[in-house]
Design a protein around this motif. Structure first.
Motif, PDB file in Angstrom:
ATOM      1  N   LEU A   1     -10.204 -36.468  -1.043  1.00 15.37           N
ATOM      2  CA  LEU A   1      -9.436 -36.930   0.118  1.00 15.37           C
ATOM      3  C   LEU A   1      -9.048 -35.759   1.022  1.00 15.37           C
ATOM      4  N   ALA A   2      -8.644 -34.650   0.418  1.00 10.75           N
ATOM      5  CA  ALA A   2      -8.268 -33.465   1.201  1.00 10.75           C
ATOM      6  C   ALA A   2      -9.472 -32.914   1.963  1.00 10.75           C
ATOM      7  N   ALA A   3     -10.630 -32.892   1.323  1.00 14.07           N
ATOM      8  CA  ALA A   3     -11.836 -32.399   1.991  1.00 14.07           C
ATOM      9  C   ALA A   3     -12.197 -33.309   3.171  1.00 14.07           C
ATOM     10  N   GLY A   4     -12.144 -34.614   2.955  1.00 13.27           N
ATOM     11  CA  GLY A   4     -12.446 -35.549   4.041  1.00 13.27           C
ATOM     12  C   GLY A   4     -11.471 -35.426   5.202  1.00 13.27           C
ATOM     13  N   ALA A   5     -10.186 -35.295   4.890  1.00 14.76           N
ATOM     14  CA  ALA A   5      -9.185 -35.147   5.952  1.00 14.76           C
ATOM     15  C   ALA A   5      -9.346 -33.810   6.671  1.00 14.76           C
ATOM     16  N   ALA A   6      -9.686 -32.758   5.939  1.00 13.88           N
ATOM     17  CA  ALA A   6      -9.899 -31.454   6.570  1.00 13.88           C
ATOM     18  C   ALA A   6     -11.066 -31.522   7.553  1.00 13.88           C
TER      19      ALA A   6
ATOM     20  N   ALA B   1      -0.842 -28.768   6.076  1.00 15.21           N
ATOM     21  CA  ALA B   1      -0.384 -30.147   6.244  1.00 15.21           C
ATOM     22  C   ALA B   1      -1.260 -31.113   5.450  1.00 15.21           C
ATOM     23  N   VAL B   2      -2.555 -30.969   5.571  1.00 13.90           N
ATOM     24  CA  VAL B   2      -3.482 -31.861   4.864  1.00 13.90           C
ATOM     25  C   VAL B   2      -3.355 -31.689   3.349  1.00 13.90           C
ATOM     26  N   GLY B   3      -3.411 -30.462   2.881  1.00 16.71           N
ATOM     27  CA  GLY B   3      -3.379 -30.205   1.442  1.00 16.71           C
ATOM     28  C   GLY B   3      -2.080 -30.650   0.791  1.00 16.71           C
ATOM     29  N   LEU B   4      -0.950 -30.358   1.441  1.00 21.24           N
ATOM     30  CA  LEU B   4       0.332 -30.744   0.861  1.00 21.24           C
ATOM     31  C   LEU B   4       0.544 -32.257   0.909  1.00 21.24           C
ATOM     32  N   PHE B   5       0.083 -32.898   1.973  1.00 18.09           N
ATOM     33  CA  PHE B   5       0.197 -34.360   2.017  1.00 18.09           C
ATOM     34  C   PHE B   5      -0.653 -34.998   0.922  1.00 18.09           C
ATOM     35  N   MET B   6      -1.886 -34.548   0.794  1.00 17.89           N
ATOM     36  CA  MET B   6      -2.783 -35.130  -0.206  1.00 17.89           C
ATOM     37  C   MET B   6      -2.329 -34.826  -1.635  1.00 17.89           C
ATOM     38  N   ALA B   7      -1.574 -33.766  -1.828  1.00 23.16           N
ATOM     39  CA  ALA B   7      -1.064 -33.453  -3.164  1.00 23.16           C
ATOM     40  C   ALA B   7      -0.130 -34.545  -3.667  1.00 23.16           C
ATOM     41  N   PHE B   8       0.496 -35.283  -2.762  1.00 25.84           N
ATOM     42  CA  PHE B   8       1.426 -36.342  -3.153  1.00 25.84           C
ATOM     43  C   PHE B   8       0.769 -37.718  -3.238  1.00 25.84           C
ATOM     44  N   ILE B   9      -0.520 -37.800  -2.992  1.00 25.50           N
ATOM     45  CA  ILE B   9      -1.226 -39.066  -3.142  1.00 25.50           C
ATOM     46  C   ILE B   9      -1.557 -39.228  -4.623  1.00 25.50           C
ATOM     47  N   PRO B  10      -1.017 -40.257  -5.283  1.00 26.53           N
ATOM     48  CA  PRO B  10      -1.197 -40.379  -6.740  1.00 26.53           C
ATOM     49  C   PRO B  10      -2.535 -40.999  -7.136  1.00 26.53           C
ATOM     50  N   VAL B  11      -3.600 -40.285  -6.857  1.00 23.34           N
ATOM     51  CA  VAL B  11      -4.940 -40.717  -7.256  1.00 23.34           C
ATOM     52  C   VAL B  11      -5.649 -39.535  -7.903  1.00 23.34           C
ATOM     53  N   PRO B  12      -6.641 -39.782  -8.738  1.00 27.22           N
ATOM     54  CA  PRO B  12      -7.309 -38.666  -9.418  1.00 27.22           C
ATOM     55  C   PRO B  12      -8.275 -37.866  -8.543  1.00 27.22           C
TER      56      PRO B  12
ATOM     57  N   VAL C   1      -9.715 -28.722  10.153  1.00 26.84           N
ATOM     58  CA  VAL C   1      -8.852 -27.646   9.679  1.00 26.84           C
ATOM     59  C   VAL C   1      -9.548 -26.950   8.515  1.00 26.84           C
ATOM     60  N   ASN C   2      -8.993 -25.848   8.046  1.00 26.50           N
ATOM     61  CA  ASN C   2      -9.637 -25.034   7.021  1.00 26.50           C
ATOM     62  C   ASN C   2      -9.870 -25.843   5.742  1.00 26.50           C
ATOM     63  N   LEU C   3     -11.118 -26.040   5.399  1.00 25.50           N
ATOM     64  CA  LEU C   3     -11.509 -26.875   4.259  1.00 25.50           C
ATOM     65  C   LEU C   3     -11.128 -26.267   2.906  1.00 25.50           C
ATOM     66  N   PRO C   4     -11.477 -25.005   2.616  1.00 20.39           N
ATOM     67  CA  PRO C   4     -11.124 -24.466   1.303  1.00 20.39           C
ATOM     68  C   PRO C   4      -9.618 -24.426   1.055  1.00 20.39           C
ATOM     69  N   LEU C   5      -8.848 -24.097   2.069  1.00 19.49           N
ATOM     70  CA  LEU C   5      -7.391 -24.041   1.919  1.00 19.49           C
ATOM     71  C   LEU C   5      -6.816 -25.436   1.694  1.00 19.49           C
ATOM     72  N   SER C   6      -7.321 -26.431   2.401  1.00 23.12           N
ATOM     73  CA  SER C   6      -6.858 -27.814   2.209  1.00 23.12           C
ATOM     74  C   SER C   6      -7.100 -28.280   0.787  1.00 23.12           C
ATOM     75  N   VAL C   7      -8.272 -28.013   0.281  1.00 21.76           N
ATOM     76  CA  VAL C   7      -8.628 -28.450  -1.073  1.00 21.76           C
ATOM     77  C   VAL C   7      -7.817 -27.676  -2.112  1.00 21.76           C
ATOM     78  N   ALA C   8      -7.617 -26.394  -1.893  1.00 20.37           N
ATOM     79  CA  ALA C   8      -6.860 -25.584  -2.862  1.00 20.37           C
ATOM     80  C   ALA C   8      -5.398 -26.010  -2.928  1.00 20.37           C
TER      81      ALA C   8
END
Length: 160
Positions: free
Chosen positions: A49-54, A33-44, A59-66
């Motif tokens: 952001l994914a790491a902070g939300a994880a 949920a975190v990783g896919l949501f953050m993938a649509f945030i149009p920032v570099p 939730v699983n940090l490496p999976l969120s970031v990947a």
């Protein structure tokens, strides 16, 4: 070790939470949920952001970031164009298919004036939908895996 990295010291003991590093049903589904949501945030800096939300949602940090890499330099144009089309559809405005040029001059001359609202709305909608599909999809797949595992174990016990 990652937990002792000098740039991550600001998170203190938060990085010691087991859910950040282990895969279980809750941490994996949340990471999707975190990783896919953050993938649509149009920032570099989506990975940050994914790491902070994880860390925030534990939730699983490496999976969120990947998972942020769903949007990569190859997939960004079609995914963000789709998000823009979703935004125009929700707003009820026709898509503007004028000349697009990704340059600072184009942006400074007002190139984003007519497209930023539907684009950001589309990103929010697509991010939310993909996060929900990812979360419930992983929960369902995990449950299905467990059910099949239990069935196989029962069959082995019967045949033994």
């Amino acid at each position: 070790m990652i937990r002792n990295h000098r740039h991550l010291q600001c998170f203190g003991k938060l990085l010691h939470d087991a859910n950040l590093w282990h895969l279980n049903r809750r941490s994996a589904a949340g990471a999707f949920a975190v990783g896919l949501f953050m993938a649509f945030i149009p920032v570099p800096f989506q990975m940050i952001l994914a790491a902070g939300a994880a860390i925030l949602f534990r939730v699983n940090l490496p999976l969120s970031v990947a998972l942020v890499w769903v949007t990569n330099p190859i997939t960004i144009p079609p995914i963000f164009f789709f998000a823009y089309l979703v935004g125009t559809w929700v707003i009820g405005a026709p898509p503007e298919m004028e000349s697009f040029e990704l340059s600072m001059e184009w942006i400074e001359n007002g190139g984003l004036n007519g497209v930023w609202e539907p684009f950001l709305l589309g990103c929010l909608i697509c991010g939310t939908v993909s996060a929900l599909v990812g979360y419930f999809g992983i929960r369902g797949l995990w449950r299905l895996h467990i059910i099949n595992h239990i069935k196989r174990r029962r069959q082995r016990r019967k045949s033994a």
